[in-house]
Write an enzyme that holds these catalytic residues in place. Sequence first.
Site, PDB file in Angstrom:
ATOM      1  N   GLU A 114    -112.476 -21.372  -6.628  1.00 24.78           N
ATOM      2  CA  GLU A 114    -112.288 -22.686  -6.001  1.00 24.78           C
ATOM      3  C   GLU A 114    -110.997 -23.294  -6.511  1.00 24.78           C
ATOM      4  O   GLU A 114    -110.434 -22.814  -7.503  1.00 24.78           O
ATOM      5  CB  GLU A 114    -113.490 -23.591  -6.332  1.00 24.78           C
ATOM      6  N   LYS A 116    -108.248 -25.533  -8.413  1.00 26.69           N
ATOM      7  CA  LYS A 116    -108.193 -26.271  -9.672  1.00 26.69           C
ATOM      8  C   LYS A 116    -107.530 -27.603  -9.349  1.00 26.69           C
ATOM      9  O   LYS A 116    -106.327 -27.663  -9.084  1.00 26.69           O
ATOM     10  CB  LYS A 116    -107.387 -25.492 -10.712  1.00 26.69           C
ATOM     11  N   ASP A 118    -105.845 -31.136  -9.714  1.00 27.98           N
ATOM     12  CA  ASP A 118    -104.960 -31.676 -10.737  1.00 27.98           C
ATOM     13  C   ASP A 118    -105.272 -33.160 -10.930  1.00 27.98           C
ATOM     14  O   ASP A 118    -104.571 -34.031 -10.431  1.00 27.98           O
ATOM     15  CB  ASP A 118    -103.505 -31.469 -10.293  1.00 27.98           C
ATOM     16  N   TYR A 227    -117.910 -30.047  -9.735  1.00 24.27           N
ATOM     17  CA  TYR A 227    -117.911 -28.589  -9.770  1.00 24.27           C
ATOM     18  C   TYR A 227    -118.775 -27.970 -10.853  1.00 24.27           C
ATOM     19  O   TYR A 227    -118.699 -26.767 -11.082  1.00 24.27           O
ATOM     20  CB  TYR A 227    -116.477 -28.058  -9.893  1.00 24.27           C
ATOM     21  N   LYS A 315    -103.543 -20.016 -12.672  1.00 27.65           N
ATOM     22  CA  LYS A 315    -102.601 -21.030 -12.192  1.00 27.65           C
ATOM     23  C   LYS A 315    -101.593 -20.449 -11.213  1.00 27.65           C
ATOM     24  O   LYS A 315    -101.313 -19.259 -11.227  1.00 27.65           O
ATOM     25  CB  LYS A 315    -101.848 -21.620 -13.393  1.00 27.65           C
ATOM     26  N   CYS A 409     -62.058 -42.119  -8.884  1.00 35.03           N
ATOM     27  CA  CYS A 409     -63.179 -42.079  -7.952  1.00 35.03           C
ATOM     28  C   CYS A 409     -62.880 -41.098  -6.820  1.00 35.03           C
ATOM     29  O   CYS A 409     -61.828 -41.191  -6.188  1.00 35.03           O
ATOM     30  CB  CYS A 409     -63.423 -43.476  -7.382  1.00 35.03           C
ATOM     31  N   CYS A 412     -62.326 -43.372  -3.470  1.00 34.49           N
ATOM     32  CA  CYS A 412     -61.229 -44.315  -3.237  1.00 34.49           C
ATOM     33  C   CYS A 412     -60.066 -44.144  -4.210  1.00 34.49           C
ATOM     34  O   CYS A 412     -59.038 -44.795  -4.065  1.00 34.49           O
ATOM     35  CB  CYS A 412     -61.743 -45.747  -3.300  1.00 34.49           C
ATOM     36  N   CYS A 425     -67.171 -46.161 -10.590  1.00 31.11           N
ATOM     37  CA  CYS A 425     -65.889 -46.421  -9.953  1.00 31.11           C
ATOM     38  C   CYS A 425     -65.572 -47.902 -10.112  1.00 31.11           C
ATOM     39  O   CYS A 425     -66.407 -48.754  -9.795  1.00 31.11           O
ATOM     40  CB  CYS A 425     -66.000 -46.055  -8.477  1.00 31.11           C
ATOM     41  N   CYS A 431     -63.728 -49.583  -2.528  1.00 25.53           N
ATOM     42  CA  CYS A 431     -64.306 -48.249  -2.400  1.00 25.53           C
ATOM     43  C   CYS A 431     -65.284 -48.262  -1.220  1.00 25.53           C
ATOM     44  O   CYS A 431     -66.286 -48.987  -1.249  1.00 25.53           O
ATOM     45  CB  CYS A 431     -65.023 -47.869  -3.688  1.00 25.53           C
TER      46      CYS A 431
HETATM   47  S1  IVH Z   1    -114.548 -25.819 -14.522  1.00 22.42           S
HETATM   48  C1  IVH Z   1    -116.812 -25.181 -18.309  1.00 22.42           C
HETATM   49  N1  IVH Z   1    -113.564 -26.202 -12.112  1.00 22.42           N
HETATM   50  O1  IVH Z   1    -109.272 -27.927 -15.264  1.00 22.42           O
HETATM   51  C2  IVH Z   1    -116.202 -25.487 -16.992  1.00 22.42           C
HETATM   52  N2  IVH Z   1    -112.454 -27.187 -13.957  1.00 22.42           N
HETATM   53  O2  IVH Z   1    -107.958 -26.554 -17.698  1.00 22.42           O
HETATM   54  C3  IVH Z   1    -114.933 -26.130 -17.154  1.00 22.42           C
HETATM   55  N3  IVH Z   1    -110.490 -28.519 -13.322  1.00 22.42           N
HETATM   56  O3  IVH Z   1    -110.531 -29.732 -17.945  1.00 22.42           O
HETATM   57  C4  IVH Z   1    -114.258 -26.660 -16.010  1.00 22.42           C
HETATM   58  N4  IVH Z   1    -110.652 -28.211 -11.161  1.00 22.42           N
HETATM   59  O4  IVH Z   1    -110.533 -30.888 -15.724  1.00 22.42           O
HETATM   60  C5  IVH Z   1    -113.441 -26.445 -13.438  1.00 22.42           C
HETATM   61  N5  IVH Z   1    -112.821 -26.490  -9.922  1.00 22.42           N
HETATM   62  C6  IVH Z   1    -112.696 -26.744 -11.234  1.00 22.42           C
HETATM   63  C7  IVH Z   1    -111.661 -27.535 -11.739  1.00 22.42           C
HETATM   64  C8  IVH Z   1    -111.559 -27.726 -13.114  1.00 22.42           C
HETATM   65  C9  IVH Z   1    -109.962 -28.792 -12.124  1.00 22.42           C
HETATM   66  C10 IVH Z   1    -109.921 -28.973 -14.612  1.00 22.42           C
HETATM   67  C11 IVH Z   1    -110.902 -29.543 -15.575  1.00 22.42           C
HETATM   68  C12 IVH Z   1    -110.610 -28.835 -16.874  1.00 22.42           C
HETATM   69  C13 IVH Z   1    -109.309 -28.185 -16.630  1.00 22.42           C
HETATM   70  C14 IVH Z   1    -109.230 -26.901 -17.428  1.00 22.42           C
END
Ligand code: IVH
Length: 670
Positions: A114, A116, A118, A227, A315, A409, A412, A425, A431
Amino acid sequence: MTRREAVQRITALLRDIRHHDHLYYGKDRPEISDAEYDRLFRELVELETAHPDLIVSDSPTQRVGASPMGELAKVPHEKPMLSLDSMTDRDDVFAFATRMKRELEKDHIIYTAEPKFDGLSVELVYDRGTFVRGATRGDGKIGEDVTVNLRTIRALPLQLHHTRTPPSHLVVRGEVYMRLDEFQALNRRMTERGEEAFANPRNAAAGSLRQLDSRITAARPLTVACYDIMALAGAVPSTHWDELEALTAWGLPVPEHRRRCHSIEDVLAFHEATDAMRESLPFEIDGIVVKVDRRDWQDQLGSKSRSPRWAIAYKFAPRKEITIIQDIAVSVGRTGTLTPLALLKPVEVGGVTISRATLHNADEVARKDVRVGDTVKVERAGDVIPAIAERVPVPGEQRQEPFAMPDQCPVCGSAVAREGAYFYCTGQTVCVAQLRGAIEHFASKNALDIDGMGKKTVAQLVDLGLVRDLADLYRLTKDQLLNLDGFADRAATLLLESIERSKSVTLDRLLMGLGIRQVGQHIARVLAKKFGTLSRIMAATREDFLQVREIGPEISVSLASFFSEERNRQVMARLIQRGLMIASPPVDAGAGSETFAGKTFVFTGGLAAYSRDQAKQLVEQHGGQVSSSVSKKTSYVVAGTEPGSKLNQARNLKVTILTEAEFTDLVKTE
Ligand code: IVH
């Protein structure tokens, strides 16, 4: 309506509003119009107002409005909130899969992958189906209680949906984040209010969630994705996939985009597909999270001190690419600042072709030691202007001379002067690059206030060569104006009239309008008050300016060099020749007192009775100063509606905080 009827109606409204909140905020699939929703909401507010004892704490009307707290309380987490091992190399991902197979002694492992998100991680606690507590991750063991702030997030159900009985206790982990469009809109609002914008959506989300005043959080468009079930009284679903399904059934938002992967190759394909759609997602993600699907296997694998063994963050490669600097150009901004600009061999960074990147200023070029011909890494974060991340040394390369700012400049030919890290300038209004900006500034409300002299008109006047300096404005003819796009007889007459009107001007407004570096409204007033006439100012030396309290060495240099430029002196002379009548400002405008002398004010949030400029003027009329940042030396922070982070800074520094009403009282009593 009888009390019984009220109870029934409120119950029905609560159910319906929660249902529509979920469709709207959780699923993004509303079934009714905003107007219909508002009607339901208003009906609930009215009933609750009539029967306050029937208000339940998880009513949707109770999401907003808790009064500010002193500081966020610390709460220990029920279970440690772990972090994830992160990797960017596919080899490491293969190694992870091999390790899983070895430790579980299985050949076939199913993973759930899934996005990640931010954002920032939160713990959400539901007791008997009601949201009772939420905390930030903190150090993983102890977080900060942000319950009231989380309640303002519309995507978060305050009451779990359930078929029969809700779980008596449920702890969920999720990520609070801000959508990109909301982030941009928020930053626009903040900048308009004179507050500092957030660097990225993650900071914006964190800053918003960790507010002491939940009313501020409520005005910030946050959302959440869940999640992980961290604890549950009762049977926990047997796989992560089913866990997400269970969360969904309770009405909690989960990652929509996800895949059950039957092999590690499948995981790699999901990573690639997700990376490809990254730019088109309405929020920021920085990779994918890969989890062993079976919970019993997760338990068997267990955790290390900081991270589980059964999950990783895979990542995305950072949005950086390597290219070559073909040339370093210097652009001249509207205020005359020279900015070095790297012209690059075009390169695609995260789906966008980049051919130029800002180098900010000369110090930055020196610090990064980038020269024409160098190989560099270019970086693009969000929608920020591309920048050079670093130089990539190439063994055996023959490098060119270090970059130096030009003496003249590039637009000009006027002399270039230096101020700290910045070069500019000195040509000012001669200018062309600065001329447009200078005229717009000269004509603006707080300066000569020439109505009808908008951006478009100024551009045409400059481009057609009708205006080469400020004084040229005063010899424009009707025929010339009629030649401009969008100018009929009436518009031309009106503009000429406002140009004529602007000829009577007070000295401070004129000084402000000249656009002298570092000379804004306040310094212009100080100068006008001290010197009284333009000729005295023009005759003053740097030392004379330095004698004035509030005028430091930089402003003195700026003033002296402006008025010693022959071209500027000529423009002054022509302005007078063409009929500019400069009045000395009324002695201490507004019969101002000096009671705010030495006092510094900072404003945050919107004011009802004044514009920011008017408030500033009031303070200055009483001898005070207005600053844009809070420090220990700040005397008062005036907090209007939706105050920003300055309010917290004031609290932290124990600076006196005034409401708008208190500020008005203070001005009056003075
Ligand atoms: S699982 C034990 N799922 O990523 C389970 N984390 O670097 C731990 N994060 O601190 C987390 N999306 O804040 C999980 N789909 C996702 C996530 C997720 C973002 C973040 C979370 C965690 C960091 C880890």
